[in-house]
Write a protein that holds these residues in place. Structure first.
Motif, short mmCIF file in Angstrom:
data_model
loop_
_atom_site.label_atom_id
_atom_site.label_comp_id
_atom_site.label_asym_id
_atom_site.label_seq_id
_atom_site.Cartn_x
_atom_site.Cartn_y
_atom_site.Cartn_z
N ARG A 174 -0.28 -1.48 -1.76
CA ARG A 174 -0.84 -2.73 -1.21
C ARG A 174 -1.98 -2.41 -0.23
NH1 ARG A 174 3.20 -7.70 -0.50
NH2 ARG A 174 4.54 -7.39 -2.30
N LYS A 175 -1.78 -1.40 0.59
CA LYS A 175 -2.81 -1.01 1.56
C LYS A 175 -4.10 -0.57 0.85
CE LYS A 175 0.38 0.41 5.23
NZ LYS A 175 0.94 1.57 5.96
N LYS A 176 -3.93 0.19 -0.26
CA LYS A 176 -5.10 0.62 -1.05
C LYS A 176 -5.85 -0.59 -1.60
CE LYS A 176 -3.55 5.20 -2.51
NZ LYS A 176 -3.04 6.00 -3.65
N ARG A 177 -5.08 -1.58 -2.09
CA ARG A 177 -5.69 -2.81 -2.62
C ARG A 177 -6.47 -3.55 -1.54
NH1 ARG A 177 -1.85 -6.55 -2.35
NH2 ARG A 177 -3.13 -7.77 -0.93
N ILE A 178 -5.89 -3.64 -0.34
CA ILE A 178 -6.53 -4.34 0.79
C ILE A 178 -7.81 -3.60 1.21
CG2 ILE A 178 -6.26 -4.92 3.24
CD1 ILE A 178 -3.19 -5.32 2.49
N ALA A 179 -7.74 -2.27 1.25
CA ALA A 179 -8.91 -1.46 1.62
C ALA A 179 -10.05 -1.69 0.63
CB ALA A 179 -8.54 0.01 1.68
N LYS A 180 -9.70 -1.69 -0.64
CA LYS A 180 -10.72 -1.91 -1.67
C LYS A 180 -11.29 -3.32 -1.60
CE LYS A 180 -11.46 -1.18 -6.62
NZ LYS A 180 -10.84 -0.86 -7.93
N GLY A 181 -10.41 -4.31 -1.42
CA GLY A 181 -10.84 -5.70 -1.37
C GLY A 181 -11.70 -6.03 -0.17
N SER A 182 -11.48 -5.33 0.95
CA SER A 182 -12.24 -5.61 2.18
C SER A 182 -13.46 -4.73 2.34
CB SER A 182 -11.33 -5.43 3.40
OG SER A 182 -10.87 -4.09 3.49
N GLY A 183 -13.56 -3.69 1.46
CA GLY A 183 -14.69 -2.76 1.58
C GLY A 183 -14.57 -1.84 2.77
N ARG A 184 -13.34 -1.68 3.29
CA ARG A 184 -13.09 -0.79 4.43
C ARG A 184 -12.24 0.39 3.97
NH1 ARG A 184 -17.12 -1.82 6.48
NH2 ARG A 184 -16.50 -0.38 8.13
N SER A 185 -12.09 1.39 4.82
CA SER A 185 -11.31 2.57 4.43
C SER A 185 -9.82 2.34 4.65
CB SER A 185 -11.76 3.79 5.26
OG SER A 185 -11.38 3.61 6.62
N LEU A 186 -9.00 3.16 3.99
CA LEU A 186 -7.54 3.08 4.14
C LEU A 186 -7.15 3.39 5.59
CD1 LEU A 186 -4.84 2.66 2.66
CD2 LEU A 186 -4.82 5.12 2.16
N GLN A 187 -7.89 4.32 6.22
CA GLN A 187 -7.61 4.67 7.62
C GLN A 187 -7.81 3.46 8.54
OE1 GLN A 187 -9.41 6.47 5.55
NE2 GLN A 187 -8.79 8.63 5.64
N GLU A 188 -8.85 2.67 8.27
CA GLU A 188 -9.09 1.48 9.08
C GLU A 188 -7.97 0.46 8.93
OE1 GLU A 188 -13.49 0.11 9.57
OE2 GLU A 188 -13.40 1.23 7.69
N VAL A 189 -7.47 0.31 7.69
CA VAL A 189 -6.35 -0.60 7.44
C VAL A 189 -5.14 -0.15 8.23
CG1 VAL A 189 -4.77 -1.54 5.70
CG2 VAL A 189 -7.20 -1.24 5.15
N ASN A 190 -4.82 1.15 8.18
CA ASN A 190 -3.66 1.68 8.91
C ASN A 190 -3.83 1.53 10.42
OD1 ASN A 190 -2.00 2.50 6.75
ND2 ASN A 190 -3.22 4.36 6.44
N ARG A 191 -5.06 1.78 10.91
CA ARG A 191 -5.30 1.64 12.35
C ARG A 191 -5.08 0.21 12.81
NH1 ARG A 191 -9.73 5.36 12.15
NH2 ARG A 191 -11.24 3.66 12.11
N LEU A 192 -5.58 -0.75 12.03
CA LEU A 192 -5.42 -2.16 12.38
C LEU A 192 -3.93 -2.54 12.44
CD1 LEU A 192 -6.27 -5.09 12.85
CD2 LEU A 192 -6.61 -5.32 10.39
N LEU A 193 -3.16 -2.12 11.44
CA LEU A 193 -1.73 -2.45 11.40
C LEU A 193 -1.00 -1.84 12.58
CD1 LEU A 193 -1.14 -2.04 7.56
CD2 LEU A 193 -1.16 -4.19 8.85
N LYS A 194 -1.37 -0.61 12.94
CA LYS A 194 -0.74 0.04 14.10
C LYS A 194 -1.10 -0.70 15.38
CE LYS A 194 -0.01 4.37 16.53
NZ LYS A 194 0.10 3.69 17.80
#
Length: 448
Positions: A398-418
């Motif tokens: 799901r995180k990979k899908r969100i990263a792709k859909g937002s045009g941001r990196s997986l690391q940014e997605v994880n940082r935001l959730l943390k």
């Protein structure tokens, strides 16, 4: 931001004396040397520096300070009070006529930002004083000056009186006042011509306009980036026109801030406004006491509160507070909060206004513009409603899908959730009253 270099030097000097149980005359002498160097490096007029240092030294060496239980704190208090007095003592409001229309004449050299400031002031008066302003295109010499004011007027939905560039400014001022009365405008803001330098023709024209319009306010617009030259310009305009106030532009730029600390002393006329951003709402009333607090690292909570009261929907904030209390705060709510934050201005500048912000490691290097907030919002908007409400369901795919859909990196997605989880923990501590009293920003990692 202006004053950063000065602020760092003064804060370091204050920190050294703050904790002293006793303060000797030698300590005060060393401190005054540091303060003098800091002010001169900030491009403060040397005569102003000499007077300021003399006043602080005299008060700091007084028996009431030397014999007090907290002499270091007393000396800091004196520096703050004298800095405040140096910049004008208290906030000076714009002169508004008892019988409308109020006439404001904008003057200054070419390139200071006079035309844009005229628009910003019109917007400020409509928004904060419920006025109905009229902008007047009185600069017939600078190419595109009239077009620029027309563009500004359209941008903020305020009418512009324009007779073209073939009519003398004196006649434009006369006709503009007649038009304002006919159309029931209670404020007239005249954008006058500037030059690259002060000359006799310019001043004679401005004197004529002053005589015709009988302005309630002659507002000198000065580019704070020009440093000591700004003080010389202010002194010349004041001698020739008897200005009533000063607006400093580009105070958000990489300027040493010496102009703001010198102009008041040299002209004995107050700084009434400062330009803090290029946006049309980037004009703020100047508060000497708040600026002194910011320079000394004491924060400026009053300005933050005023920004919030002007830009934030208080009913929505109450609903959000309730969600925080009952632990139902979701990523959707976080998204809404980000929209509120964007209305207050750049987050890095807001954080620097917090008391003790100068002690937060890495804050001086932090740069957060609207783009970073846009990135956070793009990540959240790429989630489903269920994922926003229950982020714990977000697995790797799901995180990979969100990263792709937002045009941001997986690391940014994880940082935001943390960061979101850290923020929820902090909110829980604050609302339960169990949290230890420490910096609320603590170890919270920002997602940019």
């Amino acid at each position: 931001m202006a004053f950063e270099g000065l602020g760092e030097r003064l804060q370091a000097t204050m920190d050294r004396i703050k904790s002293k149980g006793k303060v000797s005359e030698a300590d005060v002498k060393v401190m005054m040397r540091e303060v003098r160097l800091a002010l001169l490096e900030a491009d403060v007029n040397f005569k102003v520096v000499k007077q300021f240092i003399g006043q602080v030294r005299e008060r700091a060496l007084g028996s009431d300070v030397m014999q007090s239980l907290t002499p270091g704190q007393q000396v800091i208090k004196i520096v703050k009070e004298e800095l405040t007095e140096l910049m004008g003592g208290e906030n000076q409001k714009i002169n508004l006529a008892q019988k409308p229309p109020t006439v404001i004449m904008m003057v200054g050299l070419q390139g200071a930002g006079k035309t844009t400031t005229a628009g910003k002031l019109a917007l400020h008066l409509r928004k904060n004083h419920n006025k109905k302003p009229l902008l007047v295109a009185g600069d017939i010499y600078r190419p595109a000056a009239i077009d620029q004011l027309e563009t500004v007027g359209k941008q903020i939905d305020i009418p512009v009186f324009n007779l073209g560039d073939q009519v003398k400014p004196q006649e434009i001022a006369t006709k503009a006042l007649e038009h304002a009365k006919e159309e029931h405008h209670d404020t007239v803001i005249i954008d006058t011509a500037g030059r690259l330098h002060i000359d006799e023709d310019l001043m004679n024209e401005l004197k004529d306009i002053k005589e015709i319009a009988s302005p309630d306010e002659i507002m000198l617009v000065v580019d704070s980036m020009t440093g000591q030259d700004a003080v010389n310009v202010a002194e010349s305009f004041n001698n020739l026109l008897d200005i009533t106030g000063v607006t400093l532009t580009k105070l958000d730029g990489d300027t040493r801030g010496g102009a703001a600390l010198s102009i008041r002393s040299v002209t004995e006329k107050p700084i009434k406004f400062v330009g803090v951003s290029e946006k049309m709402d980037g004009l703020e009333s100047f508060h000497p006491d708040r600026m002194a607090q910011r320079i000394l690292g004491m924060g400026d909570m009053l300005s933050i509160i005023e920004k919030a009261q002007t830009n934030v929907d208080m009913d929505e904030q109450k609903k959000m507070e309730q969600k925080i209390k009952d632990q139902s705060f979701t990523l959707d709510d976080f998204l809404e909060q980000m929209d509120q934050v964007k209305t207050l201005g750049p987050l890095d500048e807001l954080l620097k206004m917090m008391p003790g912000a100068n002690k937060i490691k890495g804050l001086d290097k932090m740069q957060m513009s609207g783009k970073e907030i846009d990135h956070i919002q793009a990540i959240i908007r790429s989630m489903t409603m269920e994922e926003r409400e229950r982020p714990e369901k977000l697995n790797a795919s799901r995180k990979k899908r969100i990263a792709k859909g937002s045009g941001r990196s997986l690391q940014e997605v994880n940082r935001l959730l943390k960061q979101f989880q850290d923020m929820k923990k902090m909110m829980k501590q604050m609302t339960s009253g169990k949290g230890k009293k420490k910096n609320p920003l603590g170890n919270m990692q920002l997602p940019f």
